[in-house]
Design a protein around this motif. Sequence first.
Motif, PDB file in Angstrom:
ATOM      1  N   SER A  59     -10.871  -0.770  -6.140  1.00 23.45           N
ATOM      2  CA  SER A  59     -10.922  -1.244  -4.769  1.00 23.45           C
ATOM      3  C   SER A  59     -12.148  -2.155  -4.687  1.00 23.45           C
TER       4      SER A  59
ATOM      5  N   GLY B  95      -9.071   6.532  -2.345  1.00 21.71           N
ATOM      6  CA  GLY B  95     -10.237   5.886  -1.764  1.00 21.71           C
ATOM      7  C   GLY B  95     -11.194   6.911  -1.174  1.00 21.71           C
TER       8      GLY B  95
ATOM      9  N   SER C 198      -8.566   8.703  -5.959  1.00 22.64           N
ATOM     10  CA  SER C 198      -7.344   7.893  -6.048  1.00 22.64           C
ATOM     11  C   SER C 198      -6.852   7.390  -4.696  1.00 22.64           C
TER      12      SER C 198
ATOM     13  N   ARG D 237     -15.165  -4.438  -2.369  1.00 18.57           N
ATOM     14  CA  ARG D 237     -15.923  -4.544  -1.133  1.00 18.57           C
ATOM     15  C   ARG D 237     -16.883  -5.736  -1.241  1.00 18.57           C
TER      16      ARG D 237
ATOM     17  N   ALA E  69       0.845  -1.216   0.000  1.00 24.20           N
ATOM     18  CA  ALA E  69       0.000   0.000   0.000  1.00 24.20           C
ATOM     19  C   ALA E  69       0.866   1.247   0.000  1.00 24.20           C
ATOM     20  N   GLY E  70       2.000   1.189   0.697  1.00 24.19           N
ATOM     21  CA  GLY E  70       2.833   2.387   0.842  1.00 24.19           C
ATOM     22  C   GLY E  70       3.887   2.521  -0.225  1.00 24.19           C
TER      23      GLY E  70
ATOM     24  N   MET F 127     -11.968   3.343  -9.412  1.00 23.94           N
ATOM     25  CA  MET F 127     -11.623   4.749  -9.180  1.00 23.94           C
ATOM     26  C   MET F 127     -11.096   5.419 -10.457  1.00 23.94           C
TER      27      MET F 127
ATOM     28  N   THR G 119       2.408   1.814  -4.647  1.00 23.23           N
ATOM     29  CA  THR G 119       1.563   2.909  -5.129  1.00 23.23           C
ATOM     30  C   THR G 119       2.377   4.186  -5.373  1.00 23.23           C
TER      31      THR G 119
ATOM     32  N   HIS H 283     -12.029   3.901   5.016  1.00 19.89           N
ATOM     33  CA  HIS H 283     -10.764   3.286   4.607  1.00 19.89           C
ATOM     34  C   HIS H 283      -9.910   4.229   3.770  1.00 19.89           C
TER      35      HIS H 283
ATOM     36  N   CYS I 296      -7.111   6.382   2.368  1.00 16.61           N
ATOM     37  CA  CYS I 296      -5.680   6.073   2.513  1.00 16.61           C
ATOM     38  C   CYS I 296      -5.023   6.766   3.715  1.00 16.61           C
TER      39      CYS I 296
HETATM   40  C1  HEM Z   1       0.169   7.463  -4.449  1.00 18.98           C
HETATM   41  C2  HEM Z   1       0.248   6.692  -3.403  1.00 18.98           C
HETATM   42  C3  HEM Z   1      -0.923   5.958  -2.806  1.00 18.98           C
HETATM   43  C4  HEM Z   1      -2.146   5.639  -3.364  1.00 18.98           C
HETATM   44  C5  HEM Z   1      -2.644   5.931  -4.768  1.00 18.98           C
HETATM   45  C6  HEM Z   1      -2.903   4.951  -2.331  1.00 18.98           C
HETATM   46  C7  HEM Z   1      -4.191   4.481  -2.509  1.00 18.98           C
HETATM   47  C8  HEM Z   1      -4.963   3.941  -1.501  1.00 18.98           C
HETATM   48  C9  HEM Z   1      -6.354   3.581  -1.634  1.00 18.98           C
HETATM   49  C10 HEM Z   1      -7.190   3.715  -2.904  1.00 18.98           C
HETATM   50  C11 HEM Z   1      -6.767   3.104  -0.438  1.00 18.98           C
HETATM   51  C12 HEM Z   1      -8.195   2.640  -0.086  1.00 18.98           C
HETATM   52  C13 HEM Z   1      -8.360   1.170  -0.354  1.00 18.98           C
HETATM   53  C14 HEM Z   1      -9.795   0.722  -0.130  1.00 18.98           C
HETATM   54  O1  HEM Z   1     -10.652   1.527   0.217  1.00 18.98           O
HETATM   55  O2  HEM Z   1     -10.050  -0.471  -0.321  1.00 18.98           O
HETATM   56  C15 HEM Z   1      -5.636   3.137   0.452  1.00 18.98           C
HETATM   57  C16 HEM Z   1      -5.650   2.691   1.748  1.00 18.98           C
HETATM   58  C17 HEM Z   1      -4.510   2.632   2.525  1.00 18.98           C
HETATM   59  N1  HEM Z   1      -3.291   3.184   2.258  1.00 18.98           N
HETATM   60 FE1  HEM Z   1      -2.751   4.112   0.588  1.00 18.98          FE
HETATM   61  N2  HEM Z   1      -2.137   4.863  -1.201  1.00 18.98           N
HETATM   62  C18 HEM Z   1      -0.921   5.477  -1.434  1.00 18.98           C
HETATM   63  C19 HEM Z   1       0.125   5.628  -0.556  1.00 18.98           C
HETATM   64  C20 HEM Z   1       0.160   5.128   0.711  1.00 18.98           C
HETATM   65  C21 HEM Z   1       1.252   5.270   1.649  1.00 18.98           C
HETATM   66  C22 HEM Z   1       2.543   6.055   1.362  1.00 18.98           C
HETATM   67  C23 HEM Z   1       0.900   4.588   2.771  1.00 18.98           C
HETATM   68  C24 HEM Z   1       1.636   4.400   4.045  1.00 18.98           C
HETATM   69  C25 HEM Z   1       2.932   4.539   4.201  1.00 18.98           C
HETATM   70  C26 HEM Z   1      -0.420   4.035   2.547  1.00 18.98           C
HETATM   71  C27 HEM Z   1      -1.136   3.270   3.461  1.00 18.98           C
HETATM   72  C28 HEM Z   1      -2.444   2.888   3.313  1.00 18.98           C
HETATM   73  C29 HEM Z   1      -3.167   2.108   4.298  1.00 18.98           C
HETATM   74  C30 HEM Z   1      -2.614   1.574   5.609  1.00 18.98           C
HETATM   75  C31 HEM Z   1      -4.471   1.946   3.811  1.00 18.98           C
HETATM   76  C32 HEM Z   1      -5.637   1.207   4.477  1.00 18.98           C
HETATM   77  C33 HEM Z   1      -6.501   2.171   5.233  1.00 18.98           C
HETATM   78  C34 HEM Z   1      -7.716   1.482   5.825  1.00 18.98           C
HETATM   79  O3  HEM Z   1      -8.102   0.402   5.370  1.00 18.98           O
HETATM   80  O4  HEM Z   1      -8.285   2.042   6.758  1.00 18.98           O
HETATM   81  N3  HEM Z   1      -0.853   4.396   1.297  1.00 18.98           N
HETATM   82  N4  HEM Z   1      -4.555   3.675  -0.218  1.00 18.98           N
END
Ligand code: HEM
Length: 193
Positions: A80, A135, A133, A82, A30-31, A105, A34, A139, A141
Amino acid sequence: MVSDLLQAEVEGQKLTDEQLLSFLFLLLPAGMETTTQLLGNAVLMLARHPEQLELMRADRTHIPRFIEEVLRYEPPTQLSFRTAMQDVELSGTKVPAGSLVFGLMGSANRDERVFEQPERFLPGREKATQHLSFGYGVHFCLGAQLARMEARLGLEALVSRIRGLRLRSPEVQWLPGFTIHGPAVLPVELIPA
Ligand code: HEM
């Protein structure tokens, strides 16, 4: 961060090994994956829109506007999914409880009811941050601001050192698969400042 998670307590309970590991397995792709794709997509859009490089070289504050439009136009996460917990109806379609639902998305980001001329790459456009992008909802991001910062720092470093860049080939080889979106390889020639 792992040390903090080991210390953390929720209602007096520490996280179990399973909870800890599943979170870390989520966090790595995720981190990292992406943000990697965001940078690749940004370089691609920079090569395709040389006027954007000029704008950024003249004024670094343009960089966040550019990144936001890259996020909308070429989102690193295209979908994404569900599971419907109960029967619902979405835009006239009945979704029975237990169904797997994919939210695209990448498609929502080009919704003409939200974005004017959605097929055009227009940094600084109206409603620029209304893309999906990162979410939506509970949830949303966790790393959105970190990702934006990483992309900004990466582009600031690049923009300060080049006056142009050219794609080796106009054809982009995209990553296979449906979820993660970005170039598999992106050979570019950099023209030093
Ligand atoms: C351009 C970069 C990124 C994009 C496009 C992105 C995109 C997303 C999206 C679309 C979701 C929602 C997924 C869902 O609803 O099913 C999400 C959740 C999440 N992202 Fe990112 N992300 C990025 C960068 C990061 C970074 C840098 C981190 C942490 C270092 C991160 C940690 C997380 C976590 C932990 C979740 C889960 C949150 C939850 O379920 O409550 N993401 N991300």
